[in-house]
Design an enzyme around this catalytic site. Structure first.
Site, PDB file in Angstrom:
ATOM      1  N   GLU A  20      -1.718  -0.016 -17.271  1.00  0.00           N
ATOM      2  CA  GLU A  20      -1.437  -1.220 -18.060  1.00  0.00           C
ATOM      3  C   GLU A  20      -2.169  -1.131 -19.401  1.00  0.00           C
ATOM      4  O   GLU A  20      -3.119  -0.357 -19.554  1.00  0.00           O
ATOM      5  CB  GLU A  20      -1.991  -2.453 -17.333  1.00  0.00           C
ATOM      6  CG  GLU A  20      -1.502  -2.616 -15.917  1.00  0.00           C
ATOM      7  CD  GLU A  20      -0.127  -3.247 -15.864  1.00  0.00           C
ATOM      8  OE1 GLU A  20       0.216  -3.991 -16.794  1.00  0.00           O
ATOM      9  OE2 GLU A  20       0.601  -2.950 -14.901  1.00  0.00           O
TER      10      GLU A  20
ATOM     11  N   LYS B 114      -6.122  -2.908  -1.797  1.00  0.00           N
ATOM     12  CA  LYS B 114      -5.416  -2.111  -0.774  1.00  0.00           C
ATOM     13  C   LYS B 114      -6.349  -1.813   0.408  1.00  0.00           C
ATOM     14  O   LYS B 114      -5.905  -1.812   1.564  1.00  0.00           O
ATOM     15  CB  LYS B 114      -4.881  -0.829  -1.408  1.00  0.00           C
ATOM     16  CG  LYS B 114      -3.713  -1.139  -2.353  1.00  0.00           C
ATOM     17  CD  LYS B 114      -3.387   0.013  -3.265  1.00  0.00           C
ATOM     18  CE  LYS B 114      -2.212  -0.341  -4.172  1.00  0.00           C
ATOM     19  NZ  LYS B 114      -2.044   0.602  -5.278  1.00  0.00           N
TER      20      LYS B 114
ATOM     21  N   VAL C  93       0.874  -1.194   0.000  1.00  0.00           N
ATOM     22  CA  VAL C  93       0.000   0.000   0.000  1.00  0.00           C
ATOM     23  C   VAL C  93       0.904   1.234   0.000  1.00  0.00           C
ATOM     24  O   VAL C  93       1.803   1.350   0.835  1.00  0.00           O
ATOM     25  CB  VAL C  93      -0.913   0.028   1.250  1.00  0.00           C
ATOM     26  CG1 VAL C  93      -1.766   1.295   1.251  1.00  0.00           C
ATOM     27  CG2 VAL C  93      -1.798  -1.211   1.311  1.00  0.00           C
TER      28      VAL C  93
END
Ligand SMILES: NC(=O)c1ccc[n+]([C@@H]2O[C@H](COP(=O)([O-])OP(=O)(O)OC[C@H]3O[C@@H](n4cnc5c(N)ncnc54)[C@H](OP(=O)(O)O)[C@@H]3O)[C@@H](O)[C@H]2O)c1
Length: 348
Positions: A214, A229, A157
Site C-alpha cells: 500500500e 493472521k 489467511v
C-alpha cells in the site's frame, strides 16, 4: 447433476476480490452447475463510492467487469440503486453475504456490523476480511451457530490456498502443536529483493510500484497484517481466543542490508515468521523477523508466495505453500467456502 441449487449473492465490496469472484463466475458458472449442482447469481453489489446495484433477476458478472474496466465505476448501469449497504443487507432477497470490504484491524468495522446484520436476517456469510475474524470471531461464530447459518472465512489467511481448511478439516484428529508461516507476501517480497542486493527503501518502492504494498505500508512492514493472521490461526486451529495485544510483534523495518548479508554468509535467510504454539496450558503467538537455515522448508519460499508449516502430533510437519493474495486467488477462497457450505447443507 440434475437439480441445481441457486444461491443469490450480495457482494459488499467490488474491488480486487469482488471482481476476482466475478471473473470466476463469468467463466466457470456452467462448469460449477454441471460439476457441483450449484448456481451462483450476483443479486447485489455495494461499493463505497463506485455505485450500488441490485437486480433480483441477477447481475451479469461480464457486464459488471466490463463496466468497471471501461468507466471505472458502476453508476451508469440500469440496476443502480440508492440503497446503502445496510439497506441492501436488511431488505433484499439474498442467500449469502460476500463481505469483501477493506480490513480495519482496530475496529473491524463496518464489516462486523454488515456480517451481524446478514446473520440476523438468516443469510450465510463468506468473508475474506481479516478484521471481523481476527477480532470478533467468537461472537460471530456464536451468532452464526444460533442462527443456523454458515460463516466462511478461508480467504483471510493465504487467500485461496486452503490453510485453514487443511488444519481444521483435513487434519482433524491430529493436534497441531505449533505452526509457523510466511503469511505476508509484501514483506517476503521485500526481504527477497534485499537479499538480491536492494536497499529496504528500494525494495519497498518496487513492491509499491507492483501493487504488492500500500501507499502506507505500515500494516505490512510493521507486522500488523501477519499478527491478524496469527490470531485467526490461533482461533481456528488451536481454539485459542487471543487478542492483538497477546501477539509479540516486530516488523521488518529494523532489518538492514548488513543483517541480510550476515545471514546469507551463514547459510541462513531472514523471514518474517508468524508463529503460534502451545506452551503448557497456554497458546502463544508471535510475529518476528527470524533467521532460518537454508535447509528449513520455509527458507526457500521467496517473493510474494506464502507458506505455513503445521507441526502435528500424529503426522509430524506438513508444509503448505501457495499464493497468499490476488483477486482471483481470493475470489476462489470465497467460492471454496460457498461450495463447502453447499455440500454441508446438501448433506444435512
Ligand atoms: N486483495 C487480496 O489479495 C486479498 C487477499 C486476502 C484477503 N483480502 C481481503 O479482502 C477484502 C477485500 O480486498 P480487496 O483487495 O478486494 O480490496 P479493495 O480492492 O480495496 O476493494 C474494496 C471494495 O470495498 C468497497 N468499500 C470500501 N469501503 C466500504 C464500505 N464502508 N462499505 C462497503 N463497501 C466498501 C470499495 O469501494 P470503493 O472502491 O468505492 O472504495 C471496494 O469496492 C479486504 O478485507 C482484504 O483484506 C484481500
Amino acid at each position: 447433476m440434475a437439480d441445481k441449487t441457486t444461491y443469490r449473492l450480495a457482494l459488499i465490496g467490488f474491488g480486487a476480490v469482488g471482481q476476482g469472484l466475478a471473473q470466476i463466475l463469468r467463466y466457470h458458472s456452467d462448469w460449477l452447475a454441471r460439476r457441483y449442482g450449484v448456481g451462483l447469481q450476483i443479486a447485489a453489489v455495494c461499493t463505497r463510492s463506485h455505485g450500488n446495484l441490485y437486480d433480483p433477476e441477477g447481475l451479469d458478472p461480464a457486464i459488471l467487469l466490463e463496466e468497471v474496466a471501461r468507466v471505472g465505476h458502476l453508476r451508469d448501469l440500469p440496476a443502480l440503486t440508492d440503497r446503502d449497504a445496510f439497506d441492501i443487507i436488511e431488505r433484499i432477497e439474498a442467500d449469502v453475504l460476500v463481505e469483501v470490504s477493506p480490513t480495519n484491524l482496530e475496529t473491524a468495522e463496518p464489516a462486523t456490523s454488515y456480517i451481524r446484520a446478514a446473520i440476523a436476517r438468516g443469510m450465510h456469510v463468506v468473508t475474506a476480511n481479516k478484521g471481523p475474524i481476527a477480532l470478533r470471531f467468537a461472537d460471530l461464530r456464536r451468532q452464526a451457530m444460533d442462527a443456523g447459518v454458515y460463516l466462511g472465512f478461508e480467504g483471510t489467511v493465504m487467500s485461496g490456498t486452503p490453510a485453514l481448511r487443511l488444519a481444521w478439516s483435513d487434519l482433524a484428529g491430529c493436534e497441531v502443536i505449533e505452526l509457523s508461516g510466511i503469511v505476508n507476501g509484501t514483506t517476503n517480497y521485500i526481504l527477497t529483493q534485499m537479499e538480491q542486493g536492494k536497499s529496504y527503501a528500494d525494495a519497498l518502492a518496487e513492491a509499491q510500484t507492483l501493487g504488492y504494498a500500500e501507499a502506507d505500508p505500515a500494516g505490512d512492514v510493521e507486522g500488523h497484517d501477519a499478527a491478524a493472521k496469527a490470531l485467526i490461526l490461533a482461533n481456528i486451529v488451536m481454539d485459542a481466543p487471543l487478542g492483538m495485544s497477546d501477539v509479540d510483534r516486530t516488523g521488518i523495518t529494523g532489518l538492514t542490508r548488513d543483517m541480510i548479508e550476515a545471514a546469507v554468509a551463514s547459510s541462513e535467510r531472514w523471514k518474517l515468521l508468524a508463529r503460534v504454539w502451545r506452551e503448557g496450558e497456554q497458546v502463544r503467538a508471535s510475529v518476528l523477523p527470524t533467521r532460518l537455515p537454508l535447509s528449513h522448508p520455509l527458507a526457500s519460499v521467496g517473493g510474494v508466495t506464502n507458506a505455513i508449516t503445521f507441526t502435528t502430533d500424529l503426522l509430524g510437519d506438513i508444509t503448505l505453500i501457495g499464493p497468499g493474495a490476488g483477486g482471483v486467488a481470493t475470489g476462489f477462497a470465497v467460492l471454496s467456502d460457498i461450495l463447502a457450505m453447499h455440500l454441508l447443507w446438501a448433506r444435512a
